[in-house]
Motif scaffolding. Sequence first.
Motif: not given
Length: 388
Positions: A308-314, A336-337
């Motif tokens: 999967n593409r990365y998101g905020s949570n990952s 966070s990122w």
Amino acid sequence: MEYELPLTLSRCTESVGEEIDLNRGIVVIPKTHDDVLTDKQSINYKEHRVKFLSWLLNVGKDPTKAKGYSPHTVYGTAYRTAKFDKWRWENCGGYSMPPTEDEAKAFIEWLAFDYEESETAKGKLQEGVQRYGKWLQHRKNRDEWEFDYNFDSSGGNHQPQDFLTREERQQIRQAALRRGEIPSPGDVRGEEKEGWLTHIGHLLNKPRDAINADDWEQVEGWKVPSLVSVSLDAGLRPDEVRRASTQWVDVQNGVLRIPKEESSKNVGNWTVGLKDETVAYLERWLEERDRYDRYEETDALWLTARGNRYGSNSLRRLLHRLCDEAGIETANRKMSWYTIRHSVGTYMTKERDLAAAKAQLRHKNPKTTMKYDAVPVEDRKDALDRMG
């Protein structure tokens, strides 16, 4: 005309027949919207709003426990999110539902620089926007919304989220290198395994049939080091990590080239400088990337182990794992990122100037970059000494 939620409202849960009694007064469409909505738009808007406000009442506070907000809280949220909706229609291209993350970020930026009300008022409006994002995340599987600014609804000041210190940036780089690993031989099969044998043989200068389990452990993986290093250089937003493409990478010139249509702000093409070591990591990653089956039909620069593409949570989970490994304390910090992004803005401003930070961070509005112009008192004292 105003439209209110009905006295008896069906619960938005999996249970059947459960109902909640409310006092009338929670406004779905305020009168202030009469002059901006057509009849068709009003019908569409009403449908979305009833679902959203019903969700808040029944499960919105804690969806895992089906615990909702009080009618009083939802009453206030209804007006604040309606204000947000009207603002984005007037400033972001006309009527649309539901709202997007980019519209929400633009609204928060407007609150920071142009909304001449108290910090408490700004904080309450941001709370409403965050609840909109929470609804979309849980009901429509959208990514979590994150903002450059956070207002204290009790009256605090808006500040950028926490940023990494210089030492912490180096610790994160080193921790990312330690997380670089390739699959074990038992985790790959068929053509993918054949590709890995060729890759390992090339790296270790060994014949394919001479490669053993120890050789697999000697070879480092470059996905995490390249992802982290690029983000530490370019201050990538979570959305930009998700959209990142192999076509962005210009190894020869040592830059990322982010096309207008792929930029999370969608304001123009951006050329972002990278450190030499980051370019080296990307070169190695691009070669390694070709060995994974999950990248065969996509130009995504980075995917999770599940494809999967990365998101905020990952990305947040990855950052916390890196912090744990590096011994960086995360308690009482909003990590966070964006923490990485804010460190880029802070130190680029300090080492060069706001113009350099604006270009590196791809800000459309110079006011957004101004938040990094917070030179420590000690540095200002040193400047006075140098000035004579």
